[in-house]
Design a protein around this motif. Structure first.
Motif, PDB file in Angstrom:
ATOM      1  N   LYS A  39      -0.142  89.694  19.686  1.00  0.00           N
ATOM      2  CA  LYS A  39       0.628  88.626  19.876  1.00  0.00           C
ATOM      3  C   LYS A  39       0.606  88.268  21.373  1.00  0.00           C
ATOM      4  O   LYS A  39       0.498  89.026  22.342  1.00  0.00           O
ATOM      5  N   ASP A  40       1.029  87.121  21.469  1.00  0.00           N
ATOM      6  CA  ASP A  40       0.695  86.059  22.780  1.00  0.00           C
ATOM      7  C   ASP A  40       2.163  86.333  23.524  1.00  0.00           C
ATOM      8  O   ASP A  40       3.128  85.555  23.259  1.00  0.00           O
ATOM      9  N   THR A  41       2.232  87.422  24.316  1.00  0.00           N
ATOM     10  CA  THR A  41       3.593  87.698  24.873  1.00  0.00           C
ATOM     11  C   THR A  41       4.120  86.289  25.692  1.00  0.00           C
ATOM     12  O   THR A  41       5.395  85.959  25.772  1.00  0.00           O
ATOM     13  N   LYS A  42       3.100  85.765  26.410  1.00  0.00           N
ATOM     14  CA  LYS A  42       3.665  84.504  27.255  1.00  0.00           C
ATOM     15  C   LYS A  42       4.212  83.502  26.336  1.00  0.00           C
ATOM     16  O   LYS A  42       5.455  82.892  26.628  1.00  0.00           O
ATOM     17  N   ARG A  43       3.891  83.221  25.236  1.00  0.00           N
ATOM     18  CA  ARG A  43       4.189  82.375  24.416  1.00  0.00           C
ATOM     19  C   ARG A  43       5.591  82.950  23.854  1.00  0.00           C
ATOM     20  O   ARG A  43       6.602  81.911  23.640  1.00  0.00           O
ATOM     21  N   LEU A  44       5.497  84.231  23.405  1.00  0.00           N
ATOM     22  CA  LEU A  44       6.904  84.632  22.954  1.00  0.00           C
ATOM     23  C   LEU A  44       7.975  84.344  24.127  1.00  0.00           C
ATOM     24  O   LEU A  44       9.062  84.009  23.567  1.00  0.00           O
ATOM     25  N   ILE A  45       7.745  84.731  25.239  1.00  0.00           N
ATOM     26  CA  ILE A  45       8.936  84.560  26.295  1.00  0.00           C
ATOM     27  C   ILE A  45       9.248  83.124  26.283  1.00  0.00           C
ATOM     28  O   ILE A  45      10.149  82.768  26.530  1.00  0.00           O
ATOM     29  N   ALA A  46       8.172  82.031  26.424  1.00  0.00           N
ATOM     30  CA  ALA A  46       8.476  80.685  26.403  1.00  0.00           C
ATOM     31  C   ALA A  46       9.216  80.194  25.395  1.00  0.00           C
ATOM     32  O   ALA A  46      10.413  79.660  25.630  1.00  0.00           O
ATOM     33  N   LYS A  47       8.819  80.567  24.242  1.00  0.00           N
ATOM     34  CA  LYS A  47       9.735  80.043  22.792  1.00  0.00           C
ATOM     35  C   LYS A  47      11.015  80.720  22.931  1.00  0.00           C
ATOM     36  O   LYS A  47      11.986  79.967  22.494  1.00  0.00           O
ATOM     37  N   GLU A  48      10.789  82.014  23.118  1.00  0.00           N
ATOM     38  CA  GLU A  48      12.508  82.556  23.063  1.00  0.00           C
ATOM     39  C   GLU A  48      13.530  81.894  24.140  1.00  0.00           C
ATOM     40  O   GLU A  48      14.718  81.877  24.038  1.00  0.00           O
ATOM     41  N   THR A  49      12.815  81.569  25.329  1.00  0.00           N
ATOM     42  CA  THR A  49      13.496  81.027  26.240  1.00  0.00           C
ATOM     43  C   THR A  49      14.273  79.923  25.777  1.00  0.00           C
ATOM     44  O   THR A  49      15.389  79.334  26.087  1.00  0.00           O
ATOM     45  N   GLU A  50      13.445  78.954  25.407  1.00  0.00           N
ATOM     46  CA  GLU A  50      13.646  77.686  24.717  1.00  0.00           C
ATOM     47  C   GLU A  50      14.731  77.693  23.829  1.00  0.00           C
ATOM     48  O   GLU A  50      16.027  76.826  23.732  1.00  0.00           O
ATOM     49  N   LEU A  51      14.637  78.732  22.843  1.00  0.00           N
ATOM     50  CA  LEU A  51      15.392  78.711  21.824  1.00  0.00           C
ATOM     51  C   LEU A  51      17.109  78.970  22.380  1.00  0.00           C
ATOM     52  O   LEU A  51      18.036  78.637  21.994  1.00  0.00           O
ATOM     53  N   THR A  52      16.840  80.207  22.943  1.00  0.00           N
ATOM     54  CA  THR A  52      18.440  80.790  23.738  1.00  0.00           C
ATOM     55  C   THR A  52      18.947  79.638  24.665  1.00  0.00           C
ATOM     56  O   THR A  52      20.252  79.482  24.408  1.00  0.00           O
ATOM     57  N   LEU A  53      18.019  79.030  25.435  1.00  0.00           N
ATOM     58  CA  LEU A  53      18.638  78.082  26.427  1.00  0.00           C
ATOM     59  C   LEU A  53      19.468  76.927  25.544  1.00  0.00           C
ATOM     60  O   LEU A  53      20.346  76.441  25.776  1.00  0.00           O
ATOM     61  N   PHE A  55      20.495  76.817  22.633  1.00  0.00           N
ATOM     62  CA  PHE A  55      21.619  77.356  21.804  1.00  0.00           C
ATOM     63  C   PHE A  55      22.779  77.204  22.962  1.00  0.00           C
ATOM     64  O   PHE A  55      23.773  76.919  22.672  1.00  0.00           O
ATOM     65  N   PHE A  56      22.833  77.386  23.927  1.00  0.00           N
ATOM     66  CA  PHE A  56      23.786  77.564  25.030  1.00  0.00           C
ATOM     67  C   PHE A  56      23.941  76.213  25.837  1.00  0.00           C
ATOM     68  O   PHE A  56      25.091  75.999  26.060  1.00  0.00           O
ATOM     69  N   ASP A  57      22.954  75.394  25.943  1.00  0.00           N
ATOM     70  CA  ASP A  57      23.112  74.197  26.680  1.00  0.00           C
ATOM     71  C   ASP A  57      23.403  72.891  25.970  1.00  0.00           C
ATOM     72  O   ASP A  57      23.685  71.894  26.140  1.00  0.00           O
ATOM     73  N   GLN A  58      22.914  73.249  24.430  1.00  0.00           N
ATOM     74  CA  GLN A  58      22.876  72.133  23.600  1.00  0.00           C
ATOM     75  C   GLN A  58      22.012  70.977  23.855  1.00  0.00           C
ATOM     76  O   GLN A  58      22.011  69.850  23.331  1.00  0.00           O
ATOM     77  N   GLU A  59      20.980  71.104  24.627  1.00  0.00           N
ATOM     78  CA  GLU A  59      19.917  70.091  25.179  1.00  0.00           C
ATOM     79  C   GLU A  59      18.715  70.325  25.200  1.00  0.00           C
ATOM     80  O   GLU A  59      17.640  69.438  25.159  1.00  0.00           O
ATOM     81  N   THR A  60      18.294  71.709  25.654  1.00  0.00           N
ATOM     82  CA  THR A  60      17.112  72.167  25.562  1.00  0.00           C
ATOM     83  C   THR A  60      16.591  72.169  24.197  1.00  0.00           C
ATOM     84  O   THR A  60      17.065  72.477  23.360  1.00  0.00           O
ATOM     85  N   ARG A  61      15.251  71.550  24.063  1.00  0.00           N
ATOM     86  CA  ARG A  61      14.646  71.622  22.793  1.00  0.00           C
ATOM     87  C   ARG A  61      13.802  72.564  22.453  1.00  0.00           C
ATOM     88  O   ARG A  61      12.775  73.045  23.134  1.00  0.00           O
ATOM     89  N   TYR A  62      13.862  73.269  21.050  1.00  0.00           N
ATOM     90  CA  TYR A  62      13.125  74.544  20.960  1.00  0.00           C
ATOM     91  C   TYR A  62      11.955  73.780  20.026  1.00  0.00           C
ATOM     92  O   TYR A  62      12.198  72.866  19.220  1.00  0.00           O
ATOM     93  N   THR A  63      10.629  74.335  20.605  1.00  0.00           N
ATOM     94  CA  THR A  63       9.510  73.665  19.965  1.00  0.00           C
ATOM     95  C   THR A  63       8.728  74.499  19.494  1.00  0.00           C
ATOM     96  O   THR A  63       7.341  74.341  18.965  1.00  0.00           O
ATOM     97  N   GLY A  64       9.312  75.620  18.932  1.00  0.00           N
ATOM     98  CA  GLY A  64       8.612  76.808  18.236  1.00  0.00           C
ATOM     99  C   GLY A  64       8.648  76.639  16.799  1.00  0.00           C
ATOM    100  O   GLY A  64       8.890  75.551  16.199  1.00  0.00           O
ATOM    101  N   ARG A  65       8.107  77.588  16.223  1.00  0.00           N
ATOM    102  CA  ARG A  65       8.092  77.579  14.753  1.00  0.00           C
ATOM    103  C   ARG A  65       9.332  77.961  14.253  1.00  0.00           C
ATOM    104  O   ARG A  65      10.048  78.672  15.114  1.00  0.00           O
TER     105      ARG A  65
END
Ligand code: HEM
Length: 122
Positions: A39-53, A55-65
């Motif tokens: 698996k592509d660890t860099k992608r995992l970190i990037a997508k999980e960061t988006e998802l988590t952020l 959830f908490f800021d209600q403004e960052t958009r999750y672009t993962g699957r």
């Protein structure tokens, strides 16, 4: 006052650092490491960061699957999910997150438990 002034812990750079530390351990972990083979660890970190952020800021958009689409084929077991939470907490503690932030973040992960473990009765 913006969200980030009120909630300084959930900044992108902190979340990214915790997730990088988490993945550095998770990919070599005797229990769950095998799940990340190839698996592509860099992608995992990037997508999980988006998802988590997001959830908490209600403004960052999750672009993962979709989480269901990505995790159900992995057939993750309950014990493996629990192991993830342990490793995530270790990474949060290493970065000195306050207990209320750790709690909120782990609760967010708990909300994804059923989606990630769908189709398993163990
Ligand atoms: C034991 C628990 C978990 C394991 C072992 C695990 C493992 C994985 C693996 C191997 C992938 C890559 C899938 C692929 O590219 O084919 C992935 C993707 C992802 N996981 Fe997890 N995961 C777990 C729990 C979670 C939880 C609880 C969340 C959210 C809170 C999460 C968020 C994500 C995200 C955002 C992606 C990226 C989706 C994409 O590539 O578009 N995971 N996970």
């Amino acid at each position: 006052m913006t969200y980030h002034d009120k909630n300084p812990v959930f900044k992108r750079e902190i979340i990214e650092k915790v997730l990088s530390d988490y993945f550095a351990n998770a990919i070599n972990d005797p229990m769950i490491g095998y799940l990340f083979n190839g698996k592509d660890t860099k992608r995992l970190i990037a997508k999980e960061t988006e998802l988590t952020l997001g959830f908490f800021d209600q403004e960052t958009r999750y672009t993962g699957r979709g989480l269901r689409q990505v995790h159900v084929p992995l057939k993750i077991k309950k014990g493996e999910f629990d192991r993830r939470l342990v490793l995530l907490r270790v990474a949060m503690e290493k970065n000195n997150l306050p207990e209320n932030a750790i709690d909120a973040w782990l609760k967010h992960n708990e909300m994804a438990r059923e989606i990630v473990l769908e189709n398993l009765d163990c």
